[in-house]
Structure formats: C-alpha cells, structure tokens
Write an enzyme that holds these catalytic residues in place. Structure first.
Site, PDB file in Angstrom:
ATOM      1  N   HIS A 150       0.851  -1.213   0.000  1.00 29.63           N
ATOM      2  CA  HIS A 150       0.000   0.000   0.000  1.00 29.63           C
ATOM      3  C   HIS A 150       0.881   1.255   0.000  1.00 29.63           C
ATOM      4  CE1 HIS A 150      -3.854   1.952   1.881  1.00 29.63           C
ATOM      5  NE2 HIS A 150      -3.802   2.098   0.557  1.00 29.63           N
ATOM      6  N   ASP A 154      -5.627   4.295   3.972  1.00 31.40           N
ATOM      7  CA  ASP A 154      -7.057   4.436   3.691  1.00 31.40           C
ATOM      8  C   ASP A 154      -7.759   4.996   4.923  1.00 31.40           C
ATOM      9  OD1 ASP A 154      -6.668   3.344   1.199  1.00 31.40           O
ATOM     10  OD2 ASP A 154      -7.317   1.309   1.779  1.00 31.40           O
ATOM     11  N   HIS A 229     -14.126   4.276   0.324  1.00 31.32           N
ATOM     12  CA  HIS A 229     -13.183   4.783   1.332  1.00 31.32           C
ATOM     13  C   HIS A 229     -12.380   5.900   0.671  1.00 31.32           C
ATOM     14  CE1 HIS A 229     -10.638   1.935  -0.917  1.00 31.32           C
ATOM     15  NE2 HIS A 229      -9.609   2.714  -0.540  1.00 31.32           N
TER      16      HIS A 229
END
Length: 257
Positions: A150, A154, A229
């Site tokens: 990632h 988020d 999100h």
C-alpha cells in the site's frame, strides 16, 4: 452876620467837607503805595471761578468712571466665558479624538488578530475526512496492490462523505487517475504533494488554490477498490512512487491520526 455850621449826628458832612476828605484820603493812600489797589465799584475784583462741585462736573466724572468700570467688568466676564467655551470645545475635541483613536486601535487590534488567525489557519493541517480513522496502514502488503504494498493509507469513509484538503496548496491534478479512480493531487505550501483517490465526485479544478478544510469532492469507490473509502498519499513529487509515510507526514504537521 456870620453863620456857623451846626454840628450834630443828624446832619451829613457838607459837599466841601466830603471833597476835602477825599483829597486827604487820596494823599494818604499815595503815601502808603496802596493807590494801585483802589478801584471803582465797576472795577472791583471778579468773583472766583466756580469749583467743580459748583458746576456739577464732578458728578459727570464719577458716573463716567463707574460706567467704564462696568464695561470693563462686562468685558472681563465675556472674555472668561469665551475662554471657558474655547476650553470646553478643546476638551470635547480631545475627547472625540481620543475616542476615535481608541476605536481605531481596537479595530487595528482586531484586524491584526484576524490576520494572525488566518495566517495560522493557512499554515494548519487537518484530517482529509473529519472524525475519520485509518482503516488500512501504510505499506500494508497484498495482491490487491500492483506494487505489492500500500503506497498510502485508507481513511474510513462511507460513500458521499466530504473530502477536504489537509492544508494550503494548489491543485495540480483533478480527474481520472487510473487505479486511483477520480483523484485530486495538490502541491502543498511546503513543497510536498498530497493525493486523494477513489472519489465519487470532484469539486475543484487544476490551478485552483485551496485552503485547509476546503472541500475537494466526495468519497466513493471509483478505480481499483473493494468498497467506498478515501485513499490518501503524501509524496515528494506528483509522480507515483515518490510516496512517504502519510501518518508521519500528518503528525509532523500537528494532526492527530
């Protein structure tokens, strides 16, 4: 027959007698040097000039002095009143000027405070979604990410949640971003870049200057995502792969994450 002049108090002196007496009197006066003082009744000494009191001039002078004193006193009173009025006018003018200065000083202080508050606001940072929290950490691994990890974090956000700029900057990208879906990239005042991805809508355009808390769009699930999100990244450049730890970035600017 010889006649003799009878004597007695009942008879006045004869004409001859009066003449002789007059001659004798004149001779006597000439001998004493007093002749020059004699005068006939018509040449007798003139009476003395009448005094001021006799003419009434003294009363006029007194009245004149009194009037002059009254006029002088009245002039003094008028001058005092004029001085008092001038002093009162000056005091009122000074009070008005001081009041104006106080108002101006208060206004200036308010303006300075407002400018300082705005300066602090522009330098401040905040969460991209108010009251949210991190649902996926930075550098989390998984096949879902093409890079293998990632590149951002988020923030939990239901679809349609308001997404805002975390600080002051200028929009350098606003539109479709491939795997990021609808996204916005901002060049921040400190020279770094922030990215907001998977938006359902965008409300800013390229070149627009934004401030902390200004709305950029609404959260969604556009692009490569498993659900609604906000994907948030911090970068050293606008390009993919220049990412830095977004949590450390936000905390470094005073944001509680």
């Amino acid at each position: 027959m010889a006649f003799t002049r009878a004597t007695g108090k009942h008879r006045g002196p004869s004409r001859l007698t009066r003449k002789r007496a007059g001659i004798a009197g004149a001779a006597a006066l000439a001998t004493t040097g007093v002749v020059g003082t004699l005068a006939s009744p018509a040449l007798a000494a003139e009476p003395e000039s009448p005094s001021v009191e006799d003419t009434g001039l003294n009363q006029v002078v007194i009245v004149g002095d009194t009037l002059a004193k009254q006029v002088g006193a009245q002039a003094d009173v008028q001058q005092e009143e004029a001085d008092l009025a001038a002093s009162k006018a000056k005091a009122e003018a000074d009070a008005k000027r001081n009041a104006e200065l106080r108002v101006k000083a208060a206004r200036d202080a308010e303006e300075r405070a407002a400018r300082e508050a705005e300066r602090k606001r522009l330098l401040s940072y905040n969460l991209p979604v108010a009251g949210s929290y991190v649902s996926t950490d930075y550098h989390s691994g998984g096949a879902i990410w093409s890079s293998g990890s990632h590149t951002g974090i988020d923030f939990h956000a239901s679809s349609g949640s308001k997404v805002v700029a975390v600080g002051t900057g200028t929009v350098v990208e606003a539109g479709w971003g491939g795997a990021y879906g609808n996204n916005v990239v901002i060049k921040m005042n400190d020279g770094t870049y922030t990215q907001y991805g998977h938006l359902s809508s965008i409300s800013v355009s390229v070149g627009e200057r934004v401030t902390p808390g200004q709305q950029l769009g609404l959260s969604g699930s556009t692009g490569n995502t498993t659900g609604p999100h906000l994907h948030f990244e911090a970068r050293t450049s606008p390009e993919y792969g220049s990412d830095i730890d977004p949590v450390a970035y936000l905390r470094g600017h005073g944001v509680k994450v």
